[in-house]
Motif scaffolding. Structure first.
Motif, PDB file in Angstrom:
ATOM      1  N   THR A  12       0.837  -1.211   0.000  1.00 14.13           N
ATOM      2  CA  THR A  12       0.000   0.000   0.000  1.00 14.13           C
ATOM      3  C   THR A  12       0.867   1.254   0.000  1.00 14.13           C
ATOM      4  N   LEU A  13       1.895   1.270   0.835  1.00 18.96           N
ATOM      5  CA  LEU A  13       2.789   2.427   0.898  1.00 18.96           C
ATOM      6  C   LEU A  13       3.497   2.644  -0.440  1.00 18.96           C
ATOM      7  N   GLU A  14       3.997   1.562  -1.026  1.00 24.28           N
ATOM      8  CA  GLU A  14       4.695   1.689  -2.301  1.00 24.28           C
ATOM      9  C   GLU A  14       3.752   2.117  -3.423  1.00 24.28           C
ATOM     10  N   ALA A  15       2.515   1.627  -3.367  1.00 24.73           N
ATOM     11  CA  ALA A  15       1.528   1.992  -4.402  1.00 24.73           C
ATOM     12  C   ALA A  15       1.227   3.479  -4.377  1.00 24.73           C
ATOM     13  N   HIS A  16       1.460   4.132  -3.252  1.00 27.31           N
ATOM     14  CA  HIS A  16       1.206   5.575  -3.139  1.00 27.31           C
ATOM     15  C   HIS A  16       2.495   6.378  -3.203  1.00 27.31           C
ATOM     16  N   GLY A  17       3.543   5.752  -3.734  1.00 25.28           N
ATOM     17  CA  GLY A  17       4.773   6.487  -4.019  1.00 25.28           C
ATOM     18  C   GLY A  17       5.773   6.567  -2.892  1.00 25.28           C
ATOM     19  N   ALA A  45       7.269   7.742   4.393  1.00 23.10           N
ATOM     20  CA  ALA A  45       5.957   8.382   4.582  1.00 23.10           C
ATOM     21  C   ALA A  45       5.895   8.974   5.988  1.00 23.10           C
ATOM     22  N   ASP A  49       0.679  10.730   6.565  1.00 21.61           N
ATOM     23  CA  ASP A  49       0.434   9.909   5.379  1.00 21.61           C
ATOM     24  C   ASP A  49      -0.004   8.500   5.768  1.00 21.61           C
ATOM     25  N   ARG A  52      -3.537   8.517   6.989  1.00 24.01           N
ATOM     26  CA  ARG A  52      -4.477   8.691   5.864  1.00 24.01           C
ATOM     27  C   ARG A  52      -4.666   7.383   5.103  1.00 24.01           C
ATOM     28  N   LEU A  53      -3.592   6.644   4.896  1.00 25.09           N
ATOM     29  CA  LEU A  53      -3.657   5.413   4.102  1.00 25.09           C
ATOM     30  C   LEU A  53      -4.249   4.232   4.879  1.00 25.09           C
TER      31      LEU A  53
END
Length: 407
Positions: A12-17, A45, A49, A52-53
């Motif tokens: 999830t973290l990687e998918a959001h950059g 992050a 962040d 939020r995720l």
């Protein structure tokens, strides 16, 4: 299962950059093939962040960049890369600064084996050669050892605990720094010290841990503890044959020739609970009354012990004795305790055919401490010496006991 859940956090973290890695003890234990209990994650992050995720979270340490993310009932600490300011109390930094580089985060960690990170492809980030130290079975401080121990003096005990748990040696410069910075340990909360000592005693190599404590003189500020580990280290290998921490402390205290009073002081010094203190002091008292010799079993009469402390404590005492006599296993301890227990026709005062009130009426005496003393005398005579458990026989025996002792 837990790793699969943790993988989704990294994804999830990687998918959001963002960057994300497994870090610390979980990486170490995966490389060693050991069971992993806690999985920690580091990322660039920021806490906002992460919040939020992952709506299902607990803000456990926002000041230090940590958010506990909940996945299917399991919690995973997700911490932002950070550097740390000046340490003011030999334990925690006065402030932290979030950074974008993983290596800056890894260099603040305690030992090289805990300063490794692993990504989703199982590729290792290992700037301080932690993997090589694992292969050489070494505990080595990151960077300058004296600085690491001055920052957080609890690391002194953690080094000993890791060595005992893993069977590792402590790298030469790290060991020298431990000796030089040993006085800093006096600044650490006693509860944290106790926690590390309990883990060390529960390790695969407790004798190694005790020897390291003595070699590094970590407890010069606490002479009673220093005496304990110095005197008991020779017998500490036996602790692996005990399950409960109170049993382990009791055996150590007996090995160090510390009596009940000194044992209570040790318990108070490391702030054990009242229950633990009572258990340990009871075991030490019993051991000093029995005076068992190392690996030389002797015949015990279990009846009086069972009446004194009961079934459960007697069983635990038998386990401690088994460890004390480990090299000579002629006795079947539990069978001896069980046999003695089953032979007793009564086991508690409540099972006697008379009560304190019955004694008052029969002997025409006012209530007082004499009742407790007489009832315990009747219990011993009935359980161990054949006195019939009838009201008539017990009252007659009570009259003789009172007359003999003038209660």
């Amino acid at each position: 299962m837990r790793k699969e859940l943790a993988v989704t956090i990294l994804q999830t973290l990687e998918a959001h950059g963002f960057e994300a890695y497994f870090v610390g003890g979980c990486v170490r234990d995966w490389l060693l093939g050991r069971p992993v209990h806690d999985i920690d994650i580091c990322t660039n992050a920021h806490p906002g962040d992460v919040i939020r995720l992952f709506p299902d979270h607990v803000p456990t340490g926002l000041k230090h960049g940590t958010v506990s993310v909940k996945m299917n009932g399991h919690f995973f600490e997700v911490t932002t890369y950070r550097t740390e300011g000046k340490y003011e109390d030999y334990r925690r930094p006065s402030d932290v600064q979030f950074v974008d580089e993983l290596n800056l985060d890894l260099q603040r960690r305690d030992f090289t084996m805990n300063a490794m990170a692993m990504d989703l492809k199982n590729e290792l980030q290992d700037p301080f050669n932690g993997r090589e130290d694992l292969a050489q079975q070494l505990v080595r401080a990151v960077g300058i050892p004296e600085e690491r121990f001055q920052e957080d003096a609890l690391r002194l005990l953690r080094a000993v605990r890791f060595a005992a748990q893993l069977g590792f040696a402590i790298e030469t410069k790290t060991l020298a720094a431990m000796k030089a910075t040993a006085p800093y340990l006096s600044h650490i909360a006693v509860e944290r010290v106790r926690e590390e000592l309990n883990k060390m005693l529960d390790s695969a190599s407790p004798q190694q841990g005790c020897e390291l404590l003595t070699k590094t003189k970590l407890f010069t500020h606490a002479p009673l503890l220093e005496r304990l580990f110095e005197r008991a280290s020779k017998q500490a290998w036996r602790l692996v044959h005990l399950n409960q921490v109170t049993q382990k402390w009791s055996l150590l205290l007996y090995a160090a020739e510390l009596g009940e009073e000194a044992s209570r002081k040790v318990c108070q010094q490391v702030r054990m609970s009242k229950r633990e203190t009572e258990e340990i002091s009871t075991f030490v008292r019993l051991l000093h009354s029995i005076k068992p010799q190392w690996d030389s079993p002797s015949e015990l009469i279990w009846g009086p012990i069972l009446l004194d402390v009961g079934w459960e404590t007697s069983c635990e005492l038998a386990r401690i004795l088994k460890a004390i006599w480990w090299k000579d296993q002629r006795e079947t301890f539990m069978e001896k305790v069980q046999e003695a227990f089953e032979k007793m026709p009564v086991k508690t005062v409540k099972e006697l055919a008379v009560t304190g009130l019955d004694l008052q009426v029969a002997l025409q005496k006012k209530p007082g401490e004499w009742i407790w003393r007489v009832l315990n005398h009747l219990l011993t005579q009935t359980a161990l010496h054949g006195l019939p458990n009838t009201q008539e026989a017990l009252i007659e025996a009570a009259k003789k006991e009172v007359a003999r002792n003038e209660y």
